[in-house]
Design an enzyme around this catalytic site. Structure first.
Site, PDB file in Angstrom:
ATOM      1  N   TYR A 148       0.537   7.321  -2.977  1.00  0.00           N
ATOM      2  CA  TYR A 148       1.133   7.276  -1.937  1.00  0.00           C
ATOM      3  C   TYR A 148       2.096   8.591  -1.522  1.00  0.00           C
ATOM      4  O   TYR A 148       1.693   9.147  -0.506  1.00  0.00           O
ATOM      5  CB  TYR A 148       2.208   6.115  -1.950  1.00  0.00           C
ATOM      6  N   ASP A 149       2.821   9.056  -2.703  1.00  0.00           N
ATOM      7  CA  ASP A 149       3.528  10.284  -2.480  1.00  0.00           C
ATOM      8  C   ASP A 149       2.599  11.807  -2.226  1.00  0.00           C
ATOM      9  O   ASP A 149       2.843  12.303  -1.150  1.00  0.00           O
ATOM     10  CB  ASP A 149       4.265  10.539  -3.737  1.00  0.00           C
ATOM     11  N   LYS A 152       0.688  11.286   1.003  1.00  0.00           N
ATOM     12  CA  LYS A 152       1.582  11.778   2.252  1.00  0.00           C
ATOM     13  C   LYS A 152       1.826  13.334   2.099  1.00  0.00           C
ATOM     14  O   LYS A 152       1.760  13.795   3.177  1.00  0.00           O
ATOM     15  CB  LYS A 152       2.645  11.165   2.351  1.00  0.00           C
ATOM     16  N   ASN A 177      13.770   4.618   4.047  1.00  0.00           N
ATOM     17  CA  ASN A 177      13.417   3.447   3.931  1.00  0.00           C
ATOM     18  C   ASN A 177      14.052   2.563   5.192  1.00  0.00           C
ATOM     19  O   ASN A 177      15.055   2.911   5.718  1.00  0.00           O
ATOM     20  CB  ASN A 177      14.368   2.740   2.789  1.00  0.00           C
ATOM     21  N   ARG A 214      19.457   3.929  -2.043  1.00  0.00           N
ATOM     22  CA  ARG A 214      18.528   3.875  -1.071  1.00  0.00           C
ATOM     23  C   ARG A 214      19.645   4.017   0.288  1.00  0.00           C
ATOM     24  O   ARG A 214      20.507   3.782   0.270  1.00  0.00           O
ATOM     25  CB  ARG A 214      17.603   2.912  -0.770  1.00  0.00           C
TER      26      ARG A 214
HETATM   27  P1  NAD Z   1       2.944  -1.741   6.954  1.00  0.00           P
HETATM   28  O1  NAD Z   1       2.335  -1.840   5.704  1.00  0.00           O
HETATM   29  O2  NAD Z   1       3.807  -3.017   7.427  1.00  0.00           O
HETATM   30  O3  NAD Z   1       2.023  -1.186   8.015  1.00  0.00           O
HETATM   31  C1  NAD Z   1       0.919  -0.375   7.786  1.00  0.00           C
HETATM   32  C2  NAD Z   1      -0.199  -0.766   8.643  1.00  0.00           C
HETATM   33  O4  NAD Z   1      -1.320   0.114   8.498  1.00  0.00           O
HETATM   34  C3  NAD Z   1      -0.617  -2.168   8.707  1.00  0.00           C
HETATM   35  O5  NAD Z   1      -0.772  -2.966   9.750  1.00  0.00           O
HETATM   36  C4  NAD Z   1      -1.862  -1.866   8.017  1.00  0.00           C
HETATM   37  O6  NAD Z   1      -2.872  -3.177   8.021  1.00  0.00           O
HETATM   38  C5  NAD Z   1      -2.585  -0.727   8.396  1.00  0.00           C
HETATM   39  N1  NAD Z   1      -3.292  -0.015   7.490  1.00  0.00           N
HETATM   40  C6  NAD Z   1      -3.259   0.347   6.077  1.00  0.00           C
HETATM   41  N2  NAD Z   1      -4.245   0.678   5.849  1.00  0.00           N
HETATM   42  C7  NAD Z   1      -5.113   0.949   6.707  1.00  0.00           C
HETATM   43  C8  NAD Z   1      -6.275   1.594   7.092  1.00  0.00           C
HETATM   44  N3  NAD Z   1      -7.279   2.286   6.099  1.00  0.00           N
HETATM   45  N4  NAD Z   1      -6.960   1.649   8.381  1.00  0.00           N
HETATM   46  C9  NAD Z   1      -6.441   0.916   9.340  1.00  0.00           C
HETATM   47  N5  NAD Z   1      -5.062   0.243   9.183  1.00  0.00           N
HETATM   48  C10 NAD Z   1      -4.714   0.530   7.966  1.00  0.00           C
HETATM   49  O7  NAD Z   1       4.022  -0.416   6.657  1.00  0.00           O
HETATM   50  P2  NAD Z   1       5.366   0.292   7.703  1.00  0.00           P
HETATM   51  O8  NAD Z   1       6.414  -0.041   7.164  1.00  0.00           O
HETATM   52  O9  NAD Z   1       5.123  -0.471   9.035  1.00  0.00           O
HETATM   53  O10 NAD Z   1       4.730   1.674   7.600  1.00  0.00           O
HETATM   54  C11 NAD Z   1       4.427   2.283   8.726  1.00  0.00           C
HETATM   55  C12 NAD Z   1       4.040   3.757   8.388  1.00  0.00           C
HETATM   56  O11 NAD Z   1       5.148   4.444   8.097  1.00  0.00           O
HETATM   57  C13 NAD Z   1       3.134   4.194   7.116  1.00  0.00           C
HETATM   58  O12 NAD Z   1       2.454   5.173   7.233  1.00  0.00           O
HETATM   59  C14 NAD Z   1       4.252   4.366   6.046  1.00  0.00           C
HETATM   60  O13 NAD Z   1       3.883   5.416   5.028  1.00  0.00           O
HETATM   61  C15 NAD Z   1       5.326   5.002   6.905  1.00  0.00           C
HETATM   62  N6  NAD Z   1       6.721   4.705   6.277  1.00  0.00           N
HETATM   63  C16 NAD Z   1       7.049   3.491   6.238  1.00  0.00           C
HETATM   64  C17 NAD Z   1       8.404   3.571   5.739  1.00  0.00           C
HETATM   65  C18 NAD Z   1       9.237   2.231   5.787  1.00  0.00           C
HETATM   66  O14 NAD Z   1      10.425   1.970   5.128  1.00  0.00           O
HETATM   67  N7  NAD Z   1       8.963   1.071   6.594  1.00  0.00           N
HETATM   68  C19 NAD Z   1       9.119   4.554   5.070  1.00  0.00           C
HETATM   69  C20 NAD Z   1       8.340   5.902   5.003  1.00  0.00           C
HETATM   70  C21 NAD Z   1       7.134   5.864   5.694  1.00  0.00           C
HETATM   71  N1  UDP Z   2      14.117  -3.056  -5.801  1.00  0.00           N
HETATM   72  C1  UDP Z   2      14.633  -4.271  -6.704  1.00  0.00           C
HETATM   73  N2  UDP Z   2      14.514  -5.562  -6.383  1.00  0.00           N
HETATM   74  C2  UDP Z   2      13.483  -5.930  -5.856  1.00  0.00           C
HETATM   75  C3  UDP Z   2      12.666  -4.823  -5.139  1.00  0.00           C
HETATM   76  C4  UDP Z   2      13.141  -3.469  -5.071  1.00  0.00           C
HETATM   77  O1  UDP Z   2      15.828  -3.748  -7.280  1.00  0.00           O
HETATM   78  O2  UDP Z   2      13.087  -7.269  -5.612  1.00  0.00           O
HETATM   79  C5  UDP Z   2      14.493  -1.872  -5.960  1.00  0.00           C
HETATM   80  C6  UDP Z   2      13.212  -0.666  -6.288  1.00  0.00           C
HETATM   81  O3  UDP Z   2      13.029  -0.705  -7.670  1.00  0.00           O
HETATM   82  C7  UDP Z   2      13.790   0.452  -5.667  1.00  0.00           C
HETATM   83  C8  UDP Z   2      14.668   0.038  -4.569  1.00  0.00           C
HETATM   84  O4  UDP Z   2      15.148  -1.382  -4.623  1.00  0.00           O
HETATM   85  O5  UDP Z   2      14.759   1.043  -6.379  1.00  0.00           O
HETATM   86  C9  UDP Z   2      14.176   0.032  -3.261  1.00  0.00           C
HETATM   87  O6  UDP Z   2      12.442  -0.343  -3.474  1.00  0.00           O
HETATM   88  P1  UDP Z   2      11.559  -0.500  -2.149  1.00  0.00           P
HETATM   89  O7  UDP Z   2      10.242  -1.170  -2.946  1.00  0.00           O
HETATM   90  O8  UDP Z   2      11.971  -1.310  -1.065  1.00  0.00           O
HETATM   91  O9  UDP Z   2      11.514   1.055  -1.768  1.00  0.00           O
HETATM   92  P2  UDP Z   2      11.171   2.497  -2.405  1.00  0.00           P
HETATM   93  O10 UDP Z   2      11.148   2.073  -3.904  1.00  0.00           O
HETATM   94  O11 UDP Z   2       9.739   2.778  -1.935  1.00  0.00           O
HETATM   95  O12 UDP Z   2      12.055   3.324  -1.640  1.00  0.00           O
END
Ligand code: NAD
Ligand code: UDP
Length: 314
Positions: A148-149, A152, A177, A214
């Site tokens: 993922y990291d 992106k 987040n 976070r």
């Molecule tokens: P989510 O998993 O709810 O949404 C992702 C969507 O993309 C889903 O509808 C999924 O079905 C679709 N998808 C995944 N792979 C696909 C593919 N190969 N082709 C077509 N569709 C595909 O996640 P989200 O929280 O809504 O995140 C949306 C975007 O924002 C993502 O790119 C994520 O990396 C980015 N983002 C979100 C957060 C957060 O905290 N929510 C933080 C950082 C970045």
């Molecule tokens: N986390 C937790 N309990 C849970 C789910 C997540 O303590 O049931 C912690 C996780 O280890 C991380 C933080 O909460 O330190 C945020 O996790 P999340 O998966 O929401 O997002 P990300 O780690 O990708 O920021």
């Protein structure tokens, strides 16, 4: 359809963030093509728009090319929860790299502006705190979060190379987040986990000591930031997040106080490479977009809890 209506393609539009963006653009009278492969998205999230003359739904995987006539591409397709993106890490890397490559190719061909949903994960487990956009990050290239990291990171690289080589009009946002209604109950992210556990009367699972931090942004604030970035002239990368920083234990306490103060907090092993701390510097968003978050965590949690009460029938 009059030519003046903006045609938007939202990849990942049936997902959590994407579906809120669909709502905002539809409510603004724009045309929306929602593209999704439904890996973590659901038709229910955008069901209210199906049949609307300005709305279209396309089942498609962004790892395959597609040709569509659009003005703006909001490229959100990618699973965001560690549980989901680690389910098939090779597919996650392909989605980030090939998906962004295909969407940039489309943007170049049809002259569309493309916004990439990047992430605070490009900073990895940061040694600089809080994180400004100028910080280059500390990412493990071979760990369980790398798909993922690093996915992106290469997606950001592709955007800037398409801008330099082909003049593609890009916007890159680093999202911190974000939480709110329409997260999946089994999504595995911390806010949905804690709320669903508490509503079911189960103990809240702290990974490690719960001392990692976070900074949680409510989804409406994020979507406002995305729209301002797309409409403005600054290409980014730009942080969008809520700088109010909480330990995971504090979050658990806030959730349990709202639902059932008697619930236990139990410890579970901390996953590998889990970042210790995370907080955005949002000076750039303030200056360039006039944006800052407006929803404090307590209020956003209340709205999210109401949503989950109904969604899981608790
Ligand atoms: P989510 O998993 O709810 O949404 C992702 C969507 O993309 C889903 O509808 C999924 O079905 C679709 N998808 C995944 N792979 C696909 C593919 N190969 N082709 C077509 N569709 C595909 O996640 P989200 O929280 O809504 O995140 C949306 C975007 O924002 C993502 O790119 C994520 O990396 C980015 N983002 C979100 C957060 C957060 O905290 N929510 C933080 C950082 C970045
Ligand atoms: N986390 C937790 N309990 C849970 C789910 C997540 O303590 O049931 C912690 C996780 O280890 C991380 C933080 O909460 O330190 C945020 O996790 P999340 O998966 O929401 O997002 P990300 O780690 O990708 O920021």
């Amino acid at each position: 359809m009059p030519a003046s209506i903006t045609r938007n393609l939202i990849t990942g539009g049936a997902g959590f963030v994407g579906s809120h963006l669909v709502d905002r653009l539809m409510e603004a009278g724009e045309e929306v093509l929602c593209l999704d492969n439904y890996f973590t998205g659901r038709k229910a999230n955008i069901a209210r728009w199906i049949g609307h003359p300005r709305f279209e739904l396309i089942r498609h995987d962004v790892t395959e090319p597609i040709l569509l006539e659009v003005d703006r591409i909001w490229h959100l397709a990618c699973p965001a929860s560690p549980v989901h993106y680690q389910h098939n890490p090779i597919k996650t890397a392909k989605t980030s790299f090939l998906g962004t490559y295909n969407m940039l190719g489309l943007a170049r061909r049809v002259g569309a502006r493309l916004l990439l949903a990047s992430t605070s994960e490009v900073y990895g487990d940061p040694e600089v705190h809080p994180q400004p956009e100028s910080y280059r990050g500390c990412v493990n290239t071979i760990g369980i979060r790398s798909c993922y990291d690093e996915g992106k990171r290469i997606a950001e690289t592709l955007c800037f190379d398409y801008q330099r080589m082909h003049g593609v009009d890009i916007r890159v946002v680093r999202i911190f987040n974000t939480y709110g209604p329409r997260m999946l109950p089994d999504d595995g992210r911390v806010v949905s986990n804690f709320i669903v556990q508490a509503l079911r009367g189960e103990p809240l699972t702290l990974y490690g000591e719960g001392s990692q931090t976070r900074s949680f942004c409510y989804v409406d604030d994020l979507v406002e930031g995305l729209i301002r970035l797309m409409n403005g002239s600054h290409c980014g990368p730009i942080n969008i997040g809520n700088p109010a920083e909480f330990t995971i234990r504090q979050l658990a306490e806030l959730v349990r106080a709202r639902i059932n103060p008697e619930l236990e907090l139990v410890q579970r092993p901390l996953p590998a490479d889990d970042p210790l701390q995370r907080q955005p510097v949002i000076d750039l968003a303030r200056q360039q977009l006039g944006w800052q978050p407006t929803v404090p965590l307590e209020r956003g949690l209340d709205a999210t809890i109401s949503y989950f009460r109904e969604a899981i029938g608790a």
